[in-house]
Design a protein around this motif. Structure first.
Motif, PDB file in Angstrom:
ATOM      1  N   GLY A  77     -10.767   8.003   0.355  1.00  0.00           N
ATOM      2  CA  GLY A  77     -10.964   6.507   0.686  1.00  0.00           C
ATOM      3  C   GLY A  77     -10.484   6.399   1.528  1.00  0.00           C
ATOM      4  O   GLY A  77      -8.574   6.923   2.215  1.00  0.00           O
ATOM      5  N   PRO A  78     -10.528   5.183   2.613  1.00  0.00           N
ATOM      6  CA  PRO A  78      -9.353   4.475   3.436  1.00  0.00           C
ATOM      7  C   PRO A  78      -8.382   4.048   3.058  1.00  0.00           C
ATOM      8  O   PRO A  78      -8.508   2.816   2.307  1.00  0.00           O
ATOM      9  CB  PRO A  78     -10.777   3.889   4.268  1.00  0.00           C
ATOM     10  CG  PRO A  78     -11.897   3.491   2.655  1.00  0.00           C
ATOM     11  CD  PRO A  78     -11.945   4.772   2.558  1.00  0.00           C
ATOM     12  N   LEU A  79      -7.584   4.361   3.999  1.00  0.00           N
ATOM     13  CA  LEU A  79      -6.745   2.689   3.861  1.00  0.00           C
ATOM     14  C   LEU A  79      -6.728   1.901   3.465  1.00  0.00           C
ATOM     15  O   LEU A  79      -6.583   1.962   4.627  1.00  0.00           O
ATOM     16  CB  LEU A  79      -5.017   4.076   4.118  1.00  0.00           C
ATOM     17  CG  LEU A  79      -3.124   3.920   4.099  1.00  0.00           C
ATOM     18  CD1 LEU A  79      -3.695   3.899   2.412  1.00  0.00           C
ATOM     19  CD2 LEU A  79      -2.686   4.618   4.988  1.00  0.00           C
ATOM     20  N   PRO A  80      -6.402   0.791   2.624  1.00  0.00           N
ATOM     21  CA  PRO A  80      -6.320  -0.575   3.201  1.00  0.00           C
ATOM     22  C   PRO A  80      -5.595  -1.320   4.357  1.00  0.00           C
ATOM     23  O   PRO A  80      -4.236  -0.456   4.290  1.00  0.00           O
ATOM     24  CB  PRO A  80      -6.834  -1.209   1.654  1.00  0.00           C
ATOM     25  CG  PRO A  80      -5.136  -0.498   0.956  1.00  0.00           C
ATOM     26  CD  PRO A  80      -5.482   1.027   1.571  1.00  0.00           C
ATOM     27  N   SER A  81      -5.769  -1.729   4.484  1.00  0.00           N
ATOM     28  CA  SER A  81      -4.714  -3.017   5.905  1.00  0.00           C
ATOM     29  C   SER A  81      -3.936  -2.985   4.764  1.00  0.00           C
ATOM     30  O   SER A  81      -4.266  -3.742   3.601  1.00  0.00           O
ATOM     31  CB  SER A  81      -5.514  -3.664   6.254  1.00  0.00           C
ATOM     32  OG  SER A  81      -4.000  -4.395   7.076  1.00  0.00           O
TER      33      SER A  81
END
Ligand code: NAG
Ligand code: NAG
Ligand code: NAG
Ligand code: NAG
Ligand code: NAG
Ligand code: NAG
Length: 613
Positions: A104-108
């Motif tokens: 999944g996307p790396l969170p900020s």
């Protein structure tokens, strides 16, 4: 008996205090919620995360006030995604998640101002947000190697990570150029920059100038154009110990290594580097591993010390196969004459072996093996005519028409004993034509400024006559002058030698002064790109016009003793004008100088100015 009691009591305190804190503490409510989300997402099976208080979980550490500070979950075979709220763990200092299968996307992580260590290598994250690094001012070590991101560019927000020491993102699908902030300006402590096996393109950024980087790995870019441009900036990166640039499309000659006293590994195999391998590299004592295989180096095959592991096999254009064996005299002379035009690739490709009479491209010889004709017409040569042609005594015809040669015709050429023809027509030469013997047929047509005597538009006062009184700060003023020698440029690097013979007096003409801060005058090299022969004689340094002759005089003819340092694009010399103004002159001798190159040079001068102040 009071004494032993006290002793006992204080001992107890020391042992018990942490226990009290641990067992009675509850992590701050928000941190606990984030950690619960992390637990739900990752379901770590191998770890005991059953305690209601995350501060008691394995591999998690908290501060005394119950904020989560360390998360160390490497090699846990974790799957799943990271919670978006991760960046609310504002006391987090260490985040270690490397070698899992997180997706999944790396969170900020923007706003994690305390985060120092970020280890995310070997995971399956799909993307990294552009604001990821915003405000991460404590960040020291970043590892993103072998993460399967979709393509991304190194974001501007990374600039806020001013404590950065290590940035490693090998094979992380990075595209675009290496941003121009990887250097001392933003990252004064950066020691490691590893960006190999990405899809980067463009050149080494100017910000590398004088940077503290020790380990630089930019090898094997997958982009179509790979990394390109010259390696000139390396000569200012004097802390370098390891350089991996192999598998790119770097061009130009190797820079001067004499200041890189710690360099141990230098790998530039599989590029398009040209020219001879400089002695400043072969003589480096620190060197342990060097790989020059598959380039277009010319001249003698270099000979390194016995303890150096060397690879110079494959494609290269050395004159002889044995290291350290000098080339034929004629080869040396021909290489000398193409130095002033920057060793064009066409010669690296066509001048092979040790016998120019084979014959090489553009060369004709007598039956006895003497070079009689050098015909380099229409080869797109940029630079100046080398005075070293005069060393080829057997030369009868020197044909250099239809190129982009600038500067003057070297006086030395008139000493060629059996020259019968010199054709330099259709170039950009200027100045007086040497007085050749009657027997020599000389063609100079198609050179707009030939027989014209230098700059017509630039005001220049007589030598030493710098009306210095109107300059702010007078003798105490420091001036940094960039002497652009080239495009203009290369030209002047060598051609300027001949301006000395010119009768016209030269000098410094300050127009008006500007002072920057504490009396240090900042000027930017401004040998303008508008062309014209004036550029060759006169350097317009911000508000000053200084003739190259004066720069030559004040730097003691660019003597070794006056060297202040070496920069990305040349050497910096110190000097003092007649009125006591201290100046630093940067002499650039890179190859072809494009407009962009000139801009970079100017910004480098700006950096230099900062350094010097
Ligand atoms: C993560 O990537 C590796 C290597 O690309 C792959 O073998 C593995 O199956 C991936 N795991 C997941 C959960 O996508
Ligand atoms: C890099 O990203 C692009 C799309 O952004 C993707 O198509 C490509 O497969 C990625 N490359 C690698 C090696 O992961
Ligand atoms: C380097 O590559 C870029 C494309 O990525 C190109 O625009 C540029 O002209 C190249 N520069 C040199 C010096 O070859
Ligand atoms: C040097 O480069 C060649 C060709 O790419 C490679 O095969 C060799 O292993 C390298 N040698 C060293 C010492 O790294
Ligand atoms: C030409 O070559 C011969 C020997 O090959 C040499 O003795 C002679 O000096 C050469 N002439 C010139 C003008 O270089
Ligand atoms: C010569 O240089 C000028 C600029 O310096 C450029 O515009 C021109 O295209 C060049 N000509 C050739 C033949 O390379």
């Amino acid at each position: 008996m009071t004494k032993p009691f006290h002793l006992f009591f204080s001992l107890i305190i020391i042992i018990i205090l942490p226990t009290i804190i641990h067992s009675q503490s509850q992590s701050a409510p928000n941190d606990a919620a984030v950690m619960q989300a992390l637990k739900t997402n990752l379901t770590p099976k191998s770890l005991d995360w059953s305690d209601p208080n995350p501060c008691n979980w394995k591999q998690i550490q908290c501060s005394r006030d119950n904020r989560v500070t360390w998360i160390q979950l490497r090699n846990q075979n974790l799957q799943g995604t990271l919670p978006r709220t991760l960046n609310t763990l504002t006391e987090l200092q260490v985040l270690e998640l490397q070698n899992n299968q997180l997706t999944g996307p790396l969170p900020s992580l923007s706003g994690l101002t305390q985060l120092q260590i970020l280890l995310l290598s070997y995971n399956n994250f799909t993307s990294i947000p552009s604001g990821f690094f915003t405000g991460m001012s404590s960040l020291k070590h970043v590892y993103l190697d072998y993460v399967t991101f979709s393509s991304w560019v190194l974001p501007e927000t990374l600039k806020s990570a001013s404590s950065l020491q290590v940035f490693s993102a090998t094979s992380a699908n990075i595209t675009g150029t290496i941003p121009d902030f990887f250097g001392g300006d933003y990252f004064s402590k950066l020691t490691t920059l590893h960006l190999g096996f990405n899809s980067l393109e463009g050149g080494l950024p100017n910000s590398f100038f004088g940077s503290s980087i020790q380990s630089l790995r930019l090898n094997g870019q997958n982009s179509r154009s790979k990394l390109n441009g010259t390696l000139d900036v390396l000569e200012s990166m004097i802390q370098l110990t390891e350089v991996w640039l192999h598998g790119n499309m770097f061009t130009g000659t190797l820079p001067d290594f004499s200041a890189l006293n710690d360099l141990q590994t230098f790998s530039v195999r599989d590029n398009s580097l040209i020219g001879p391998v400089p002695e400043s590299l072969t003589e480096l004592r620190s060197l342990k591993v060097v790989n020059l295989t598959n380039n277009m180096f010319q001249g003698p095959k270099p000979s390194f010390g016995k303890s150096v592991e060397v690879d110079i096999s494959g494609r290269n254009s050395f004159c002889l196969p044995d290291p350290g064996v000098g080339c034929d005299d004629r080869v040396n002379k021909l290489l000398a004459v193409v130095e002033s035009v920057g060793y064009p690739q066409v010669f690296a490709e066509n001048w092979k072996g040790n016998d120019p009479c084979e014959p090489w491209l553009g060369i004709k010889c007598s039956a006895s093996g003497n070079i009689t004709v050098v015909n380099l017409q229409g080869m797109g040569l940029t630079g100046c005519i080398s005075p070293d042609f005069a060393a080829i005594k057997s030369l009868q015809r020197l044909l250099l028409a239809d190129n982009n040669l600038s500067g003057m015709i070297p006086d030395e050429l008139k000493d060629l004993p059996i020259l019968i023809e010199l054709d330099v027509s259709y170039n950009q030469l200027y100045g007086r034509v040497p007085e050749f013997k009657q027997s020599v047929k000389v063609r100079t047509d198609g050179n707009v400024d030939i027989e014209k005597d230098g700059p017509s538009t630039t005001p220049v006062s007589p030598a030493g006559g710098q009306k210095g009184g109107d300059r702010g700060g007078g003798g105490k003023t420091g001036v940094v002058v960039g002497l652009v020698v080239g495009g203009l440029v290369v030209v002047a690097g060598v051609c300027v030698l001949y301006t000395r013979k010119r009768k016209r007096a030269s000098g410094v003409h300050p127009r008006h002064s500007t002072s920057d801060g504490d009396g240090v005058k900042i000027t930017v090299a401004g040998s303008s790109t508008t062309g014209g022969p004036s550029d060759i004689h006169v350097v317009e340094a911000g508000n000053m016009v200084i003739s190259i002759q004066v720069l030559r005089d004040v730097t003691n003819n660019f003597s070794q003793d006056n060297i202040l340092g070496k920069g990305g694009f040349g050497t910096v010399y110190k000097g003092e004008l007649h009125d006591g103004t201290k100046i630093a002159v940067k002499r650039m001798e890179s190859g072809v100088m494009s407009e962009k190159g000139l801009d970079e040079f100017k910004s480098e001068i700006a950096v230099l100015t900062k350094v010097k102040t």
